[in-house]
Motif scaffolding. Structure first.
Motif, PDB file in Angstrom:
ATOM      1  N   UNK A 162     -38.349-110.476  -3.181  1.00 33.27           N
ATOM      2  CA  UNK A 162     -38.390-111.030  -1.824  1.00 33.27           C
ATOM      3  C   UNK A 162     -39.090-110.047  -0.870  1.00 33.27           C
ATOM      4  N   UNK A 163     -40.242-110.442  -0.276  1.00 30.40           N
ATOM      5  CA  UNK A 163     -40.893-109.573   0.712  1.00 30.40           C
ATOM      6  C   UNK A 163     -39.992-109.384   1.933  1.00 30.40           C
ATOM      7  N   UNK A 164     -39.911-108.160   2.418  1.00 24.63           N
ATOM      8  CA  UNK A 164     -39.112-107.871   3.614  1.00 24.63           C
ATOM      9  C   UNK A 164     -39.989-107.161   4.641  1.00 24.63           C
ATOM     10  N   UNK A 165     -39.574-107.246   5.906  1.00 22.11           N
ATOM     11  CA  UNK A 165     -40.405-106.731   6.988  1.00 22.11           C
ATOM     12  C   UNK A 165     -40.483-105.207   6.996  1.00 22.11           C
ATOM     13  N   UNK A 166     -39.397-104.564   6.575  1.00 19.89           N
ATOM     14  CA  UNK A 166     -39.368-103.104   6.562  1.00 19.89           C
ATOM     15  C   UNK A 166     -38.383-102.646   5.499  1.00 19.89           C
ATOM     16  N   UNK A 167     -38.317-101.345   5.296  1.00 18.50           N
ATOM     17  CA  UNK A 167     -37.386-100.795   4.304  1.00 18.50           C
ATOM     18  C   UNK A 167     -36.013-100.511   4.912  1.00 18.50           C
ATOM     19  N   UNK A 168     -35.753-101.043   6.101  1.00 20.43           N
ATOM     20  CA  UNK A 168     -34.446-100.857   6.736  1.00 20.43           C
ATOM     21  C   UNK A 168     -33.354-101.444   5.840  1.00 20.43           C
ATOM     22  N   UNK A 169     -32.212-100.772   5.738  1.00 18.89           N
ATOM     23  CA  UNK A 169     -31.131-101.244   4.860  1.00 18.89           C
ATOM     24  C   UNK A 169     -30.703-102.682   5.136  1.00 18.89           C
ATOM     25  N   UNK A 227     -32.038-105.613 -12.668  1.00 19.05           N
ATOM     26  CA  UNK A 227     -32.805-104.981 -11.584  1.00 19.05           C
ATOM     27  C   UNK A 227     -32.117-105.251 -10.259  1.00 19.05           C
ATOM     28  N   UNK A 228     -32.021-104.223  -9.438  1.00 22.38           N
ATOM     29  CA  UNK A 228     -31.430-104.351  -8.104  1.00 22.38           C
ATOM     30  C   UNK A 228     -31.890-103.146  -7.283  1.00 22.38           C
ATOM     31  N   UNK A 229     -33.057-103.297  -6.664  1.00 26.71           N
ATOM     32  CA  UNK A 229     -33.617-102.149  -5.944  1.00 26.71           C
ATOM     33  C   UNK A 229     -34.580-102.608  -4.850  1.00 26.71           C
ATOM     34  N   UNK A 230     -34.871-101.684  -3.956  1.00 28.19           N
ATOM     35  CA  UNK A 230     -35.899-101.904  -2.960  1.00 28.19           C
ATOM     36  C   UNK A 230     -37.187-101.286  -3.459  1.00 28.19           C
ATOM     37  N   UNK A 231     -38.225-102.086  -3.602  1.00 26.08           N
ATOM     38  CA  UNK A 231     -39.510-101.593  -4.114  1.00 26.08           C
ATOM     39  C   UNK A 231     -40.376-101.150  -2.934  1.00 26.08           C
ATOM     40  N   UNK A 232     -40.585 -99.845  -2.839  1.00 24.99           N
ATOM     41  CA  UNK A 232     -41.365 -99.286  -1.727  1.00 24.99           C
ATOM     42  C   UNK A 232     -42.792 -98.961  -2.138  1.00 24.99           C
ATOM     43  N   UNK A 233     -43.209 -99.382  -3.332  1.00 29.68           N
ATOM     44  CA  UNK A 233     -44.526 -99.004  -3.856  1.00 29.68           C
ATOM     45  C   UNK A 233     -45.627 -99.980  -3.461  1.00 29.68           C
ATOM     46  N   UNK A 234     -45.253-101.213  -3.127  1.00 27.10           N
ATOM     47  CA  UNK A 234     -46.253-102.259  -2.945  1.00 27.10           C
ATOM     48  C   UNK A 234     -47.112-102.013  -1.703  1.00 27.10           C
ATOM     49  N   UNK A 293     -32.688-109.349   1.955  1.00 31.07           N
ATOM     50  CA  UNK A 293     -33.607-109.743   0.889  1.00 31.07           C
ATOM     51  C   UNK A 293     -32.887-109.985  -0.420  1.00 31.07           C
ATOM     52  N   UNK A 294     -31.951-109.093  -0.770  1.00 29.66           N
ATOM     53  CA  UNK A 294     -31.161-109.303  -1.991  1.00 29.66           C
ATOM     54  C   UNK A 294     -30.333-110.580  -1.902  1.00 29.66           C
ATOM     55  N   UNK A 295     -29.748-110.820  -0.737  1.00 31.87           N
ATOM     56  CA  UNK A 295     -28.941-112.032  -0.544  1.00 31.87           C
ATOM     57  C   UNK A 295     -29.797-113.285  -0.740  1.00 31.87           C
ATOM     58  N   UNK A 296     -31.006-113.266  -0.194  1.00 27.90           N
ATOM     59  CA  UNK A 296     -31.917-114.405  -0.347  1.00 27.90           C
ATOM     60  C   UNK A 296     -32.301-114.574  -1.816  1.00 27.90           C
ATOM     61  N   UNK A 297     -32.582-113.456  -2.483  1.00 19.83           N
ATOM     62  CA  UNK A 297     -32.945-113.524  -3.892  1.00 19.83           C
ATOM     63  C   UNK A 297     -31.815-114.065  -4.748  1.00 19.83           C
ATOM     64  N   UNK A 330     -42.709-103.610   1.564  1.00 20.96           N
ATOM     65  CA  UNK A 330     -41.548-103.461   0.672  1.00 20.96           C
ATOM     66  C   UNK A 330     -41.006-104.808   0.197  1.00 20.96           C
ATOM     67  N   UNK A 331     -40.324-104.775  -0.949  1.00 21.73           N
ATOM     68  CA  UNK A 331     -39.713-105.969  -1.522  1.00 21.73           C
ATOM     69  C   UNK A 331     -38.282-105.667  -1.957  1.00 21.73           C
ATOM     70  N   UNK A 332     -37.424-106.668  -1.847  1.00 20.63           N
ATOM     71  CA  UNK A 332     -36.070-106.582  -2.394  1.00 20.63           C
ATOM     72  C   UNK A 332     -36.099-107.272  -3.760  1.00 20.63           C
TER      73      UNK A 332
END
Length: 212
Positions: free
Chosen positions: A174-181, A133-140, A187-191, A144-146
């Motif tokens: 990883x929860x992120x503040x926005x869906x900005x790239x 898995x490697x994606x930005x989850x925009x459904x929550x 978020x991926x780096x932290x994960x 958004x989450x990384x």
């Protein structure tokens, strides 16, 4: 030659249309401009003390699930629907990038050192992995989450063969503040940093029991 005179109103309309078209073209160029992102890995200082007494570790190229096998960022917008972002990409294909980041972090720890060759006679441990898995989850609903998930298999050399020592799937959301790239890449780096740290902890526990 007959001179044709255009009404002033038509000339004004033409100027406005040309200006609007030019502005639209510039906007499209800005929207379609590619941006490239690295993963800034940060490992706890306790696991960044390199030692020459560590085991020789070969890190094999990680596999990656086909839906994420692209430099382009991937977003999950519905349960079974993924969308690629061709304007925002990793600096290199994610399987190679994540493999390289993982290897460098492990080799910098007190438990491992890099293999100077792929010859099995010189290797103590062998690590393989699959990025599932490697994606930005925009459904929550909470934001958004990384999301990153890697199944990692560590094998120990015994005589002329390798036997499984550890096998585990590490997942981080990883929860992120926005869906900005930029937020997604961070978020991926932290994960990934947390996954590598947990892997080192797991190996440390094995090692302390005399299994590593």
């Amino acid at each position: 030659m007959r001179q044709i005179n255009f009404p002033l109103s038509l000339m004004c309309i033409a100027v406005i249309l040309i200006s609007a078209f030019s502005a639209c073209t510039k906007a499209n160029k800005i929207t379609l401009e590619k941006k490239f992102f690295d993963l800034d890995i940060k490992i706890d200082a306790r696991y960044r003390t390199h030692s020459d007494t560590g085991n020789v570790l070969l890190v094999k190229q990680f596999f990656i699930s086909p839906e994420y096998d692209s430099c382009s960022f991937v977003y999950k917008i519905k349960t079974n629907e993924l969308k690629q972002d061709y304007c925002n990409e990793f600096i290199r294909c994610p399987s190679r990038l994540i493999t390289r980041k993982t290897a460098k972090a492990l080799w910098a720890s007190p438990y491992f050192k890099p293999a100077s060759t792929v010859m099995e006679d010189n290797i103590d441990l062998r690590l393989s992995g699959r990025i599932t898995a490697l994606y930005g989850d925009l459904r929550t609903e909470t934001g958004p989450e990384a999301v990153i998930s890697i199944h990692m298999i560590l094998e120990k050399k015994k005589k002329k063969t390798f036997c499984p020592l550890m096998s585990h799937t590490y997942t981080r959301k990883i929860p992120i503040y926005s869906s900005a790239p930029s937020e997604l890449a961070a978020g991926w780096a932290k994960g990934l940093s947390e996954i590598i740290t947990q892997f080192i902890k797991d190996y440390s526990n094995q090692h302390s029991r005399g299994c590593g």
